[in-house]
Each structure stands twice: as structure tokens, then as C-alpha cells.
Motif scaffolding. Structure first.
Motif, short mmCIF file in Angstrom:
data_model
loop_
_atom_site.label_atom_id
_atom_site.label_comp_id
_atom_site.label_asym_id
_atom_site.label_seq_id
_atom_site.Cartn_x
_atom_site.Cartn_y
_atom_site.Cartn_z
N SER A 79 71.27 2.84 81.36
CA SER A 79 71.98 1.96 82.21
C SER A 79 73.06 2.62 82.81
N ASP A 80 73.76 3.56 82.37
CA ASP A 80 74.61 4.44 83.29
C ASP A 80 74.29 4.61 84.53
N GLU A 81 73.08 5.05 84.79
CA GLU A 81 72.80 5.40 86.18
C GLU A 81 72.81 4.22 86.95
N ALA A 82 72.35 2.74 86.46
CA ALA A 82 72.35 1.70 87.20
C ALA A 82 73.64 1.44 87.63
N ILE A 83 74.74 1.58 86.69
CA ILE A 83 76.11 1.09 87.03
C ILE A 83 76.48 1.79 88.13
N ASP A 84 76.24 3.44 88.12
CA ASP A 84 76.78 4.21 89.48
C ASP A 84 76.04 3.65 90.62
N LEU A 85 74.79 3.48 90.52
CA LEU A 85 73.75 3.20 91.84
C LEU A 85 74.46 1.95 92.36
N LEU A 86 74.88 0.98 91.65
CA LEU A 86 75.20 -0.49 91.97
C LEU A 86 76.88 -0.37 92.87
N VAL A 87 77.40 0.61 92.11
CA VAL A 87 78.91 1.07 92.81
C VAL A 87 78.60 1.51 94.07
N ARG A 88 77.72 2.61 94.01
CA ARG A 88 77.82 3.11 95.27
C ARG A 88 77.47 2.35 96.32
N ALA A 89 76.24 1.54 96.15
CA ALA A 89 75.58 0.82 97.10
C ALA A 89 76.24 -0.42 97.68
N ILE A 226 67.93 -5.23 85.95
CA ILE A 226 66.63 -6.21 86.13
C ILE A 226 67.35 -7.11 87.22
N ALA A 227 66.87 -7.35 88.32
CA ALA A 227 67.61 -8.10 89.51
C ALA A 227 66.41 -8.64 90.44
N ASP A 228 66.92 -9.31 91.42
CA ASP A 228 66.12 -9.62 92.25
C ASP A 228 65.38 -8.60 93.23
N PRO A 229 64.09 -8.84 93.61
CA PRO A 229 63.33 -7.53 94.17
C PRO A 229 64.28 -6.93 95.32
N ARG A 230 64.99 -7.55 95.96
CA ARG A 230 65.60 -6.89 97.27
C ARG A 230 66.75 -6.10 96.59
N ILE A 231 67.45 -6.48 95.67
CA ILE A 231 68.49 -5.61 95.07
C ILE A 231 67.55 -4.26 94.65
N VAL A 232 66.74 -4.65 93.76
CA VAL A 232 65.75 -3.38 93.24
C VAL A 232 65.34 -2.41 94.56
N ALA A 233 64.82 -3.03 95.62
CA ALA A 233 64.32 -2.28 96.61
C ALA A 233 65.41 -1.36 97.29
N LEU A 234 66.63 -2.00 97.43
CA LEU A 234 67.82 -1.20 98.01
C LEU A 234 68.14 -0.24 97.01
N LEU A 235 68.27 -0.43 95.89
CA LEU A 235 68.54 0.53 94.94
C LEU A 235 67.66 1.59 94.83
N ARG A 236 66.21 1.53 95.09
CA ARG A 236 65.29 2.38 95.03
C ARG A 236 65.49 3.52 96.10
N THR A 237 66.05 3.15 97.27
CA THR A 237 66.30 4.11 98.41
C THR A 237 67.25 5.14 97.87
N ILE A 238 68.15 4.73 96.94
CA ILE A 238 69.20 5.91 96.60
C ILE A 238 69.29 6.50 95.48
N ILE A 239 68.24 6.16 94.41
CA ILE A 239 67.88 6.76 93.13
C ILE A 239 67.37 8.01 93.39
N PRO A 240 67.93 9.13 92.70
CA PRO A 240 67.16 10.39 92.99
C PRO A 240 65.55 10.35 92.81
N PRO A 241 64.90 11.13 93.66
CA PRO A 241 63.44 11.10 93.32
C PRO A 241 63.10 11.81 91.93
N TYR A 242 62.04 11.50 91.18
CA TYR A 242 61.74 12.02 89.97
C TYR A 242 63.01 11.85 88.94
N ALA A 243 63.51 10.71 88.97
CA ALA A 243 64.72 10.38 88.27
C ALA A 243 64.57 10.42 86.61
N ILE A 244 63.33 9.69 86.27
CA ILE A 244 62.98 9.73 84.72
C ILE A 244 62.00 11.00 84.53
#
Ligand SMILES: *Cc1c(COP(=O)(O)O)cnc(C)c1O
Length: 351
Positions: A79-89, A226-244
Motif C-alpha cells: 500500500s506504500d505505492e498507493a499512498i505515493d501515487l495518490l499524493v502525486r496525482a 480500492i476505489a471508484d473505477p475513475r480513481i483507479v483508471a487515473l492512477l493506472r496511467t502513472i503507476i510504473p509498467p510491470y510494477a508487480i
């Protein structure tokens, strides 16, 4: 209301990196990988191959686990990565701010500082069993530049669950300008169902879950936003590819198999039982001033002589967490509930 409306404009208009196509029907000569596995590679997919860029199978399994839709889940490196992505976006540097309730998990403030976001601390009230100061929290949430409110429930390091009514009031105050992030890293130990079932009611609610604690997979680094699909879709544009990484995807899928459910449930029950026994034993120890009630897999314990206690535990080969310089926590140690044998050594060490 679209909860991405108040995300950073430059992020909303960003085009994601285009990774190599993912189509397992074909042999892969498009990603510059080697055709052979290393000897000893025991992964299912082969570590010579890039992992699936958007881990559909993992996110579908996480969605089943948390009883939400797959498009409401973003898998991240903890969840550390999620915290970082939320603050960035959601936070424009030098302008927007996050609200947090110290003493709490340190990553919220670290992520905010890295992004250049402001921090509005609303301290938990020690004299009220670390409950939040609700009027102050609502005022901070309502500030025009607040974009994220981090609520940790059960809270690390104090261990208490936030009342539903508090989270509801904060959600109301945040409506239209901020996301409310409920970090449920320890929710499995609390007996509470958590907030993911209420997402449809609150499009600006974000729930963080992790496999690091109750599922025993801290080394795999897998968490879920876990969130509204629009939040998830926006964060998907900035998460590094092949993150996991591939071994992490495979480990997480394995841990979430239906056949493993009873294993996890039994372990969670064992930790909860041990937490209650350890609470009783520590409360009876003359070295202990106070054991705070905990809904997590750790105890916050105030000692008459915290340094002496930490030294005594180290002599037993045990390291616990101290909080030098944290206001109100000068006499506290945070002790993870361990195996029966480890918990026994805690009590012996303090004797
Ligand atoms: C441990 C912890 C996490 C981090 O979990 P990862 O999924 O391992 O990154 C998140 N929030 C809190 C409150 C934690 O204590």
C-alpha cells in the motif's frame, strides 16, 4: 460527482507509457527478452519474461478477496505505492495539502514531502484513548487546498479503530475537493468488515488493503487500492509498467487461493488470541505503566523506564519499535504480537 475532477490537471491529461502488447497466444519476440529461463527458475511464467503489465488475474483475485469489482482495484507494490501515487496525482507541489492524524503511519508525511505537498497535522488526543479531535479534523478537511485526508484504522502505532461516525463526518466535509483515504492495513485483526463495502455510496473514498500483515506476504510487496473505477483508471496511467514482479504476482495468487482461506483465518485468530494474552501479561508486569487497547497485531505499551525495557528485550534477542522525539510517545514501545514462544520471552525479559 467525478472524484478525479480535482486531481492534478497535468496528470489527468497525461498519456500512459505504451508497454509492449500483452497477448499470451503468441511467442514473444517483441520485448527483447531472452528465450531461456535461468536454471533453477521455479516461477510459473518464467522470469526471463516481463510480467503482465496490468496484472489482471491478480487484481481479479484481490477483487474477490475484498468483495469489490475488478475495476475498483489497483494492485501496487504494497500500500506504500498507493499512498505515493495518490499524493502525486492529487497534490500540486507548493499548493495542495494533505491532512493526517499523528501519531500515525510515517509514509503519509514522507510521500507528501517528496511531492512538495503541504501537511496539516491534526493530533490524536492521547487523553481520549487516541481518538481524533473531530472538530479540528473537520476544519482541516474542509480547507480549500486539502486534497487528501489520511485516516489509518486501526491506527499504526496506537492500535485503535476509528469510529464509523468519524469517517462519515470526514467524508461529508471532504465532498467536492478531497479524497478520504482509509488505510486498513490491519483491519483483519479488528473484527470490523472495513469500508470497501461502502464505496458505491462515497465516490471520493479510497480504501487501502495489503497482503503484508494478515496474509504474511510482506516480502512480496503487494497491496491493493480500492476505489471508484475513475480513481483507479487515473492512477493506472502513472503507476510504473510491470510494477508487480512475477514472483510477487505468483505468491499473491497462491496466498489468495480459496484453499488457503482457512490457513489465513486460523492465523489471524491465533494472533488475536495471543494479543489478548500478551495484553493481560504486560498489564500485570510492574515494568509497564499502560497497555493501550489494540485492534491490530501489535501493542502500544507505555513503560516506566522505556529504555531499560527496550534493552531487556534486546537481551532476549528481540527488537521492538521506539519513537524517539515523537510527542506523547516518549515512554512508549510498539511490540508486534509474535509466536507464543516469542511472546513468552517478552514477559521473561521484562521480569
Ligand atoms: C505496514 C503498513 C502499511 C504498508 O504496507 P505495505 O503494503 O507493506 O506497503 C500501510 N499502512 C500502514 C498503516 C501500515 O502499518
Amino acid at each position: 460527482m467525478d472524484p478525479t475532477a480535482w486531481a492534478r490537471e497535468d496528470i489527468r491529461s497525461l498519456r500512459a507509457y505504451e508497454h509492449a502488447a500483452w497477448d499470451p497466444r503468441y511467442e514473444r519476440l517483441h520485448a527483447n527478452e531472452l528465450p531461456w529461463r535461468m536454471p533453477g527458475d521455479r516461477s510459473v511464467a518464467g522470469l526471463n519474461r516481463y510480467p503482465e503489465p496490468h496484472p489482471h488475474a491478480l487484481e481479479a483475485q484481490l477483487a474477490r478477496q475484498y468483495a469489490v469489482d475488478a475495476n475498483q482495484v489497483l494492485a501496487g507494490r504494497g500500500s506504500d505505492e498507493a499512498i505515493d501515487l495518490l499524493v502525486r496525482a492529487w497534490c500540486t507541489a507548493g499548493r495542495d495539502q494533505v491532512v493526517l492524524c499523528p501519531p500515525t503511519f510515517g509514509m503519509y508525511a514522507v510521500a507528501a514531502r517528496i511531492q512538495g505537498a503541504g501537511i496539516v497535522p491534526v493530533a490524536l488526543r492521547r487523553e481520549q484513548d487516541y481518538a481524533p479531535d473531530l472538530p479540528a479534523l473537520l476544519r482541516a478537511t474542509a480547507l480549500e487546498r486539502t486534497r487528501l485526508v489520511f485516516l489509518c484504522s486501526p491506527n499504526n502505532p496506537t492500535g485503535q479503530l476509528l469510529a464509523d461516525a468519524v469517517i462519515e463526518r470526514v467524508l461529508e466535509a471532504a465532498r467536492g475537493h478531497a479524497l478520504v483515504v482509509v488505510d486498513e492495513a490491519y483491519i483483519e485483526f479488528s473484527g470490523s468488515p472495513g469500508w470497501s463495502a461502502r464505496l458505491s455510496q462515497w465516490p471520493h473514498l479510497v480504501v487501502l488493503r495489503t497482503l503484508s500483515k494478515a496474509f504474511g506476504l510482506a516480502g512480496a510487496r503487494v497491496g491493493a487500492l480500492i476505489a471508484d473505477p475513475r480513481i483507479v483508471a487515473l492512477l493506472r496511467t502513472i503507476i510504473p509498467p510491470y510494477a508487480i514482479a512475477q514472483p510477487s504476482q505468483e505468491a499473491a495468487l497462491d496466498a489468495l487461493r480459496p484453499a488457503q482461506k482457512s490457513v489465513s483465518a486460523a492465523r489471524i485468530a491465533a494472533i488475536v488470541d495471543a494479543r489478548e494474552k500478551l495484553t493481560a501479561a504486560l498489564t500485570a508486569s510492574p515494568a509497564v505503566e499502560r497497555v493501550w487497547p489494540s485492534s491490530a497485531n501489535f501493542l502500544l505499551v507505555d513503560f516506566h523506564e522505556p529504555e531499560r525495557a527496550a534493552t531487556a528485550l534486546r537481551e532476549q534477542g528481540l527488537i521492538v519499535r521506539a519513537f524517539p522525539g515523537a510527542p506523547g510517545l516518549e515512554r512508549s514501545l510498539r511490540i508486534t504480537v509474535g509466536s507464543a514462544e516469542q511472546n513468552q520471552r517478552i514477559i521473561e525479559g521484562l521480569r
